[in-house]
Design a protein around this motif. Sequence first.
Motif, short mmCIF file in Angstrom:
data_model
loop_
_atom_site.label_atom_id
_atom_site.label_comp_id
_atom_site.label_asym_id
_atom_site.label_seq_id
_atom_site.Cartn_x
_atom_site.Cartn_y
_atom_site.Cartn_z
N GLU A 32 0.83 -1.20 0.00
CA GLU A 32 0.00 0.00 0.00
C GLU A 32 0.87 1.25 0.00
OE1 GLU A 32 -2.72 -0.32 3.29
OE2 GLU A 32 -3.65 -2.12 2.43
N LYS A 33 1.93 1.24 0.77
CA LYS A 33 2.85 2.38 0.84
C LYS A 33 3.41 2.71 -0.55
CE LYS A 33 7.14 3.75 3.17
NZ LYS A 33 6.86 4.65 4.26
N PHE A 34 3.65 1.68 -1.36
CA PHE A 34 4.18 1.87 -2.70
C PHE A 34 3.09 1.96 -3.77
CE2 PHE A 34 8.06 0.46 -0.63
CZ PHE A 34 9.02 1.26 -1.24
N ASP A 35 1.83 2.02 -3.33
CA ASP A 35 0.69 2.10 -4.25
C ASP A 35 0.64 0.93 -5.23
OD1 ASP A 35 -0.28 4.52 -3.18
OD2 ASP A 35 1.17 5.66 -4.38
N VAL A 36 0.95 -0.24 -4.73
CA VAL A 36 0.91 -1.46 -5.55
C VAL A 36 -0.41 -2.18 -5.29
CG1 VAL A 36 1.96 -3.72 -5.97
CG2 VAL A 36 3.42 -1.72 -5.57
N PRO A 37 -1.25 -2.30 -6.31
CA PRO A 37 -2.48 -3.06 -6.13
C PRO A 37 -2.16 -4.52 -5.81
CG PRO A 37 -2.40 -2.05 -8.33
CD PRO A 37 -1.10 -1.79 -7.66
#
Length: 161
Positions: A32-37
């Motif tokens: 989530e921190k890296f915006d990875v779905p």
Amino acid sequence: MIDVQEPAPLVGVLAASPAELPILRQAGLILEKFDVPHEVRIMSSSRNPDLVDEYARTAFERGLKVIVCSTGLSGHLAAAVAARTVLPVIGVPIATAPQMVGNEALAITAQMPTGVPIATVGVDAAVNAAILAVEILGVQDEEMQARLWKFKDDLAEGLKL
């Protein structure tokens, strides 16, 4: 009204049992921190091998790029998945004392037969598994690389995750 769809998950995070889920959720927080779905699921290679088989065999077609799996007493989920997919699989050995200490799970995960590799991180190191997954995704994604460089710079500065 516009229907906004969530992006398809790029990383699958699999816990072999509900008891392992709290550790694997740490991977989800980093993703989530890296915006990875991503998607987080519980599935047992011992109790429901058909579900694991279907998940692994269809992962590529569904758009997944990397799969993170727990490895502990409830069965070797990472091995079952790695045997049935062409995607990179990252194993997170889980310490499930008193039956199994983390070093046993680590050895089991790292010693896969030729042709069925599992990238293996430290015991209970779901955070490192997620970072490795992001690094794999970043190979072909300049925005992801930039976020990783910032993350690494922040670590060098002593900032916390």
